[in-house]
Enzyme design. Structure first.
Site, PDB file in Angstrom:
ATOM      1  N   CYS A 162      75.760 -11.406  13.529  1.00 13.44           N
ATOM      2  CA  CYS A 162      76.863 -11.009  14.414  1.00 13.44           C
ATOM      3  C   CYS A 162      76.763  -9.559  14.870  1.00 13.44           C
ATOM      4  O   CYS A 162      77.581  -9.105  15.674  1.00 13.44           O
ATOM      5  CB  CYS A 162      78.193 -11.260  13.722  1.00 13.44           C
ATOM      6  SG  CYS A 162      78.378 -12.977  13.189  1.00 13.44           S
ATOM      7  N   HIS A 301      85.311  -4.940  14.282  1.00 13.97           N
ATOM      8  CA  HIS A 301      84.641  -6.236  14.182  1.00 13.97           C
ATOM      9  C   HIS A 301      85.704  -7.329  14.023  1.00 13.97           C
ATOM     10  O   HIS A 301      85.638  -8.360  14.694  1.00 13.97           O
ATOM     11  CB  HIS A 301      83.668  -6.233  13.014  1.00 13.97           C
ATOM     12  CG  HIS A 301      82.772  -7.418  12.946  1.00 13.97           C
ATOM     13  ND1 HIS A 301      81.998  -7.833  14.004  1.00 13.97           N
ATOM     14  CD2 HIS A 301      82.521  -8.300  11.934  1.00 13.97           C
ATOM     15  CE1 HIS A 301      81.303  -8.909  13.664  1.00 13.97           C
ATOM     16  NE2 HIS A 301      81.611  -9.211  12.418  1.00 13.97           N
ATOM     17  N   GLU A 312      86.492  -4.195   6.220  1.00 14.10           N
ATOM     18  CA  GLU A 312      86.382  -3.266   7.339  1.00 14.10           C
ATOM     19  C   GLU A 312      87.482  -2.215   7.276  1.00 14.10           C
ATOM     20  O   GLU A 312      87.255  -1.038   7.579  1.00 14.10           O
ATOM     21  CB  GLU A 312      86.435  -4.017   8.668  1.00 14.10           C
ATOM     22  CG  GLU A 312      86.177  -3.112   9.860  1.00 14.10           C
ATOM     23  CD  GLU A 312      85.998  -3.850  11.166  1.00 14.10           C
ATOM     24  OE1 GLU A 312      85.502  -3.233  12.126  1.00 14.10           O
ATOM     25  OE2 GLU A 312      86.341  -5.044  11.233  1.00 14.10           O
ATOM     26  N   LYS A 333      88.484  -9.945  19.265  1.00 18.48           N
ATOM     27  CA  LYS A 333      88.142 -11.321  18.877  1.00 18.48           C
ATOM     28  C   LYS A 333      89.396 -12.186  18.784  1.00 18.48           C
ATOM     29  O   LYS A 333      89.308 -13.411  18.784  1.00 18.48           O
ATOM     30  CB  LYS A 333      87.387 -11.341  17.555  1.00 18.48           C
ATOM     31  CG  LYS A 333      85.962 -10.814  17.632  1.00 18.48           C
ATOM     32  CD  LYS A 333      85.246 -10.946  16.297  1.00 18.48           C
ATOM     33  CE  LYS A 333      83.815 -10.431  16.369  1.00 18.48           C
ATOM     34  NZ  LYS A 333      83.736  -8.965  16.505  1.00 18.48           N
ATOM     35  N   HIS A 338      85.095 -15.365  18.026  1.00 20.26           N
ATOM     36  CA  HIS A 338      83.912 -14.644  17.542  1.00 20.26           C
ATOM     37  C   HIS A 338      82.686 -15.197  18.260  1.00 20.26           C
ATOM     38  O   HIS A 338      82.226 -16.300  17.976  1.00 20.26           O
ATOM     39  CB  HIS A 338      83.778 -14.810  16.038  1.00 20.26           C
ATOM     40  CG  HIS A 338      82.754 -13.908  15.422  1.00 20.26           C
ATOM     41  ND1 HIS A 338      81.842 -13.182  16.164  1.00 20.26           N
ATOM     42  CD2 HIS A 338      82.501 -13.597  14.119  1.00 20.26           C
ATOM     43  CE1 HIS A 338      81.073 -12.487  15.364  1.00 20.26           C
ATOM     44  NE2 HIS A 338      81.456 -12.713  14.114  1.00 20.26           N
ATOM     45  N   PHE A 397      76.073 -11.415   8.780  1.00 18.47           N
ATOM     46  CA  PHE A 397      75.510 -11.996   7.566  1.00 18.47           C
ATOM     47  C   PHE A 397      74.178 -11.319   7.249  1.00 18.47           C
ATOM     48  O   PHE A 397      73.376 -11.052   8.139  1.00 18.47           O
ATOM     49  CB  PHE A 397      75.277 -13.494   7.760  1.00 18.47           C
ATOM     50  CG  PHE A 397      76.531 -14.338   7.735  1.00 18.47           C
ATOM     51  CD1 PHE A 397      77.772 -13.801   7.453  1.00 18.47           C
ATOM     52  CD2 PHE A 397      76.460 -15.698   7.992  1.00 18.47           C
ATOM     53  CE1 PHE A 397      78.920 -14.584   7.424  1.00 18.47           C
ATOM     54  CE2 PHE A 397      77.594 -16.501   7.969  1.00 18.47           C
ATOM     55  CZ  PHE A 397      78.820 -15.943   7.687  1.00 18.47           C
TER      56      PHE A 397
END
Length: 412
Positions: A162, A301, A312, A333, A338, A397
């Site tokens: 991502c 994010h 975060e 988002k 996402h 990830f």
């Protein structure tokens, strides 16, 4: 070192596939989360996604080209077409080897992979298309853009989950700042709203299970329980500033700094300490030649997963200290879903427009405060405010962290 500016943008997204429609919807706080239409979800745990509702591939491709490309490449080609038109140049005054393409994707051609695997299982090896591999491989979006526009410099796919397109924009920025390129197409693309892909994410409990589109992608809300899959593409034209000014190009914002780190913690979970993520934010600011005190806005994010949003938040606190609670923060988002490998590029476009228009977009859908997420997430509507520096954050990830620092551009 050269200065790098954004002179063109193109967008394909759940909230619009033109810049005007996209930005109008973002400003108004309209999300693009809807019931899934691309496959039957009757016996499926996930019911909503951020599908692209108005995509017209004929704007950028012939029928013959369509047959040879996966949907993720089609999205990239359309976003690039818009970006090139928007910037007002095909850079024929530049040497072709000084024009680059950096396009990220997290997964690549999943539609082709699923379709051709079905053919293989049902009809045998000889019936698999000879175009299967070039359609599904993850470098093909950047390759097709290089071919279409004659950019003979580096043509890279960056795949860091991502964080892919934030890394792609960041690496293009470095090449331009170092004087190795005059202009680049940079961004990301993804087309993963498929039954197989969503099954994988759903079975690892990463996706939101709410069937209510208004309460599915809800970053930083205590009732969040996963992200909503989105799709689309964002492509930016990055250009050396003096070249852009000389030709009278429109300039949205300047890219001033870039930071990238690795958590070294877990294959899917972010590091709860937030230390490496915080370092990426500090590095982006240092690279831009500013202190963290000069940042006005963070496009987070903010995936709407329990772990990401709490981690975060912790990372922002570590990076900004006592000033963390003063920052304007939003997760867009909440509107786009996402978009995986396209997310960072789309959020870079949003951050550039926020600087240009002095407008901070909101985090939509937020209702229930979470004690683990206690910063200023701009939840009561967008804010009209002059901002000079913005960070856009991405994490993926594998522990990938990427942060860009953008600066408001003011003509001298």
């Amino acid at each position: 070192m050269k200065r790098v500016v954004i002179t063109g943008v193109g967008i394909v997204s759940p909230v619009g596939s033109s810049l005007t429609r996209f930005w109008d919807n973002i400003r108004q706080g309209k999300h693009g989360i809807r019931p899934i239409t691309s496959f039957d979800t009757t016996d499926f745990p996930v019911k909503v996604a951020g599908e692209v509702p108005d995509f017209d591939p004929s704007l950028s491709m012939t029928r013959q080209e369509l047959r040879k490309t996966d949907l993720y490449c089609q999205y990239a080609l359309e976003a690039a077409r818009q970006a090139i038109e928007d910037c007002g140049s095909r850079f024929q005054d530049c040497k072709a080897h000084r024009l680059g393409v950096y396009v990220g994707t997290g997964i690549g051609g999943m539609h082709t992979l699923e379709q051709e695997h079905d053919v293989f299982r049902q009809k045998g090896a000889r019936r698999v298309s000879p175009l299967a591999i070039p359609k599904l491989i993850s470098n093909m979006a950047s390759g097709l853009l290089s071919i279409r526009y004659g950019f003979r410099g580096p043509s890279f796919n960056i795949s860091s989950a991502c964080a892919s397109s934030t890394n792609a924009v960041g690496e293009a920025f470095l090449a331009l700042r170092d004087g190795r390129m005059d202009a680049c197409l940079a961004g990301g693309t993804e087309a993963c709203v498929t039954a197989y892909t969503l099954s994988g994410f759903a079975n690892m409990r990463a996706l939101a299970t709410s069937a209510d589109p208004d309460r599915a992608s809800i970053p930083f809300d205590k009732e969040r329980n996963g992200f909503v899959m989105g799709e689309g593409a964002g492509v930016l034209v990055l250009e050396e500033m003096e070249h852009a000014i000389k030709r009278g190009a429109p300039i949205y914002a300047e890219i001033a700094g870039y930071g990238a780190t690795s958590d070294t913690y877990h294959i899917t979970s972010p590091d709860p300490s937030g230390e490496a993520y915080a370092e990426a934010m500090r590095s982006a600011c240092e690279d831009a030649g500013i202190t963290t005190d000069q940042v006005d806005y963070i496009n987070a994010h903010g995936t709407s997963t329990p772990m990401n949003d709490a981690c975060e938040t912790q990372a922002i606190k570590k990076a900004f200290g006592d000033r963390a609670k003063e920052l304007l923060i939003s997760s867009t988002k909440s509107m786009t879903g996402h978009m995986l490998g396209a997310a960072g590029a789309v959020e870079t476009i949003i951050s550039a427009l926020a600087l240009k228009d002095s407008f901070v977009p909101m985090t939509v859908g937020y209702q229930v405060p979470d004690e683990a997420c206690d910063l200023n997430y701009v939840t009561g509507g967008g804010i009209q405010k002059d901002i000079q520096y913005a960070l856009t954050n991405s994490a993926g990830f594998g522990g990938h962290n990427a942060v860009l620092c953008l600066k408001k551009f003011v003509h001298a």
